[in-house]
Motif scaffolding. Structure first.
Motif, short mmCIF file in Angstrom:
data_model
loop_
_atom_site.label_atom_id
_atom_site.label_comp_id
_atom_site.label_asym_id
_atom_site.label_seq_id
_atom_site.Cartn_x
_atom_site.Cartn_y
_atom_site.Cartn_z
N ILE A 105 -39.46 -82.32 -91.28
CA ILE A 105 -40.31 -82.38 -90.09
C ILE A 105 -39.50 -82.91 -88.92
O ILE A 105 -38.50 -83.61 -89.12
CB ILE A 105 -41.58 -83.24 -90.31
N ASP A 145 -44.59 -74.41 -86.88
CA ASP A 145 -44.73 -74.62 -88.33
C ASP A 145 -44.90 -73.30 -89.06
O ASP A 145 -44.42 -73.14 -90.18
CB ASP A 145 -45.98 -75.46 -88.66
N GLY A 184 -41.59 -71.78 -89.15
CA GLY A 184 -40.53 -72.68 -89.62
C GLY A 184 -39.35 -72.77 -88.66
O GLY A 184 -38.20 -72.92 -89.07
N ARG A 242 -36.42 -73.43 -91.47
CA ARG A 242 -36.91 -73.13 -92.81
C ARG A 242 -35.95 -72.19 -93.54
O ARG A 242 -35.57 -72.45 -94.67
CB ARG A 242 -38.31 -72.50 -92.75
N SER A 281 -40.19 -75.94 -96.13
CA SER A 281 -41.08 -75.85 -94.98
C SER A 281 -40.43 -76.64 -93.86
O SER A 281 -39.67 -77.58 -94.10
CB SER A 281 -42.47 -76.40 -95.30
N SER A 289 -41.84 -78.37 -90.23
CA SER A 289 -43.10 -78.62 -89.51
C SER A 289 -42.90 -79.67 -88.42
O SER A 289 -41.95 -80.43 -88.43
CB SER A 289 -44.17 -79.17 -90.47
N HIS A 290 -43.88 -79.69 -87.54
CA HIS A 290 -43.94 -80.72 -86.50
C HIS A 290 -44.34 -82.04 -87.13
O HIS A 290 -45.21 -82.08 -88.01
CB HIS A 290 -44.97 -80.30 -85.46
N ARG A 300 -48.08 -82.82 -86.76
CA ARG A 300 -48.92 -81.93 -87.59
C ARG A 300 -48.78 -82.26 -89.07
O ARG A 300 -49.73 -82.14 -89.84
CB ARG A 300 -48.60 -80.46 -87.32
N ALA A 301 -47.60 -82.71 -89.48
CA ALA A 301 -47.44 -83.13 -90.88
C ALA A 301 -48.28 -84.38 -91.16
O ALA A 301 -48.94 -84.48 -92.20
CB ALA A 301 -45.96 -83.40 -91.18
N SER A 310 -52.77 -83.35 -83.89
CA SER A 310 -52.78 -82.29 -84.89
C SER A 310 -54.21 -81.75 -84.92
O SER A 310 -55.15 -82.52 -85.10
CB SER A 310 -52.39 -82.91 -86.23
N VAL A 352 -51.50 -74.02 -84.73
CA VAL A 352 -50.11 -74.25 -84.33
C VAL A 352 -49.81 -73.63 -82.96
O VAL A 352 -49.15 -74.26 -82.12
CB VAL A 352 -49.15 -73.68 -85.40
N ARG A 393 -46.41 -80.19 -97.62
CA ARG A 393 -46.00 -78.84 -97.20
C ARG A 393 -44.85 -78.32 -98.07
O ARG A 393 -44.74 -77.11 -98.28
CB ARG A 393 -45.64 -78.85 -95.72
#
Lengths: 295, 295
Positions: free
Chosen positions: B57, B64, B67, B83, B95, B97-98, B101-102, B131, B140, B283
């Motif tokens: 992340i 996300d 990726g 990703r 994965s 992700s932000h 958001r994670a 998020s 997203v 994730r």
């Protein structure tokens, strides 16, 4: 109430307007009776078109997913299960939706919002409300989503009819432009289009009020952009008929308010005043399709 | 950088912090090298735990769904397909992700946001980001959704580091509280928690700045409520550690700003400072599951 019959090719037939029947706390029942009468009239006028489904739309707090009218102050109802009542009464697959979400559906399937994954359709008329399509799907949130007209643009602003203070609708709607110009000048109210014409002719109060409306709309769009990051914002309703006088300065001001955000396209609605009706028809067709699959 | 290994029961092993490697425009490559080293270290320390997937992340603009690290000013990268690079390099499902958001994913699967359909998790620390879970799915929007910290609460407000004016982050973040108190008093900066303690002790500048932060946060929450109508708003990050000193007045002010809107529950995050790491693990597990299904 506006009503029309759509044939299987999508052609609109027999468009008519009739006064919404108001009967106090029995208004929901009166509306259902009127729908039944309209259906009988259409059957008589267009005997070769057999309806496969019915779509009813209304203002207020409407839960499209459940087909329930949660609340309407003007129409005096609470928690009325319109979809089920329509199906029981008319023996047709039915949908019941919010008027602005239905207009958004029409713009999404057939109009300016078509082809986007996440897109916001804002109807700016007497009030302001938005239809949110998030990743291809209408976001309803029990009927409470999309109340952009009641998002606050100035916490020290004027009291809104809803009870909150400084809602976008108190400055940015066609209704607000008309009302604020009358208040500023002490004259009889004129429409927002006339205020725009006066602004173009150099009337200082009209210019200020028109500019403040555009500033407020730009701020509301900037808020939606920061939160949802739609690919496009489509604007319909009476105010959108102002065309470039609205869209040119509005795009400039949205652009000036944003920084790294993904800038949405700001587009005029394509479908016009019957967007709600066409959205209702699209949802009626979806209800008929679901019913056909289920049986 | 924080890193940990999670076993199949979900237990966190070997949590460690190492400085993020900065190497100018080669920072993405340096981060990937460091991830590879950490993986080797974990394999050595925990030989019986065989990773089935990896979750990375990062802050900035992160897509996300694809990726891809779209943009990070601090980490000096643009459009890096993390990703794919992780999978190619480490031969594991991955994965990317932000970070916020994670953290939201962890709160949604395991914490305070669990059980809601539409819920917003706001992380208030040096900055502010959110998020968005819409109908059970992370929204997203190519990496641009949830920038609540850069939604405008006062168009005549202070210039934000992002370039816009009056962003929520300029008043409502822990960073803003600290900076604004230092500016108001001419003293060396102290943390937001200390400003809160000073406010509680009657310091007028501290009280004003703390109150303005809560007003701004309440306004941001009211905007999200009008637009998305989430069932709940979960607040995490450093400022949420203030507990009732934050949540009690914040709930009151959100309530005062709303009218007919559906009022969201305003809840403290449950998972704490490792929410991002746990979300990354969730994730990674999802990536491993998808990979297992595909093969």
């Amino acid at each position: 109430m506006k009503a029309a019959l759509f044939d299987s090719s999508g052609q609109m037939l027999g468009l008519r307007r009739t006064p919404t029947p108001h009967r106090g706390t029995e208004t929901a029942e009166a509306v259902l009776e009127r729908v039944e009468e309209l259906l009988a009239e259409f059957a008589h006028t267009f005997p070769h078109v057999r309806p496969a489904g019915i779509g009813l739309i209304a203002p207020g707090v409407v839960d499209d997913d459940q087909g329930i009218g949660r609340e309407s102050v003007n129409l005096d109802w609470n928690d009325v299960p319109f979809r089920r009542l329509l199906e029981d009464r008319l023996h047709l697959p039915a949908s019941f939706s919010h008027d602005v979400r239905a207009a958004g559906e029409a713009e999404f399937q057939l109009g300016a919002a078509r082809g986007f994954g996440t897109v916001v359709v804002i109807i700016v008329g007497t009030g302001i409300a938005a239809s949110l399509i998030v990743n291809g799907r209408a976001h309803v949130a029990g009927g409470y989503a999309g109340e952009l007209g009641h998002s606050i643009v100035d916490p020290r602003g004027a009291r809104c009819a809803c009870g909150a203070r400084g809602c976008l609708e108190t400055v940015g709607s066609a209704g607000a432009i008309s009302r604020r110009y009358a208040e500023a000048t002490g004259q009889e109210p004129v429409g927002a289009r006339e205020v725009l014409a006066l602004a173009a002719a150099g009337d200082p109060a009209a210019r200020r009020i028109w500019n403040e409306a555009i500033d407020a709309l730009a701020l509301g769009i900037a808020q939606v952009t920061a939160i949802l990051a739609p690919e496009a914002v489509v604007i319909g309703g009476g105010l959108a008929e102002a065309g470039d006088s609205l869209f040119v300065p509005l795009r400039e001001r949205v652009d000036a308010l944003l920084s790294f955000h993904r800038r949405p396209l700001v587009l005029p609605a394509l479908i016009g005043e019957n967007a709600g009706l066409i959205g209702a028809a699209l949802r009626a067709r979806a209800a008929a399709d679901r019913s056909g699959q289920a049986s």
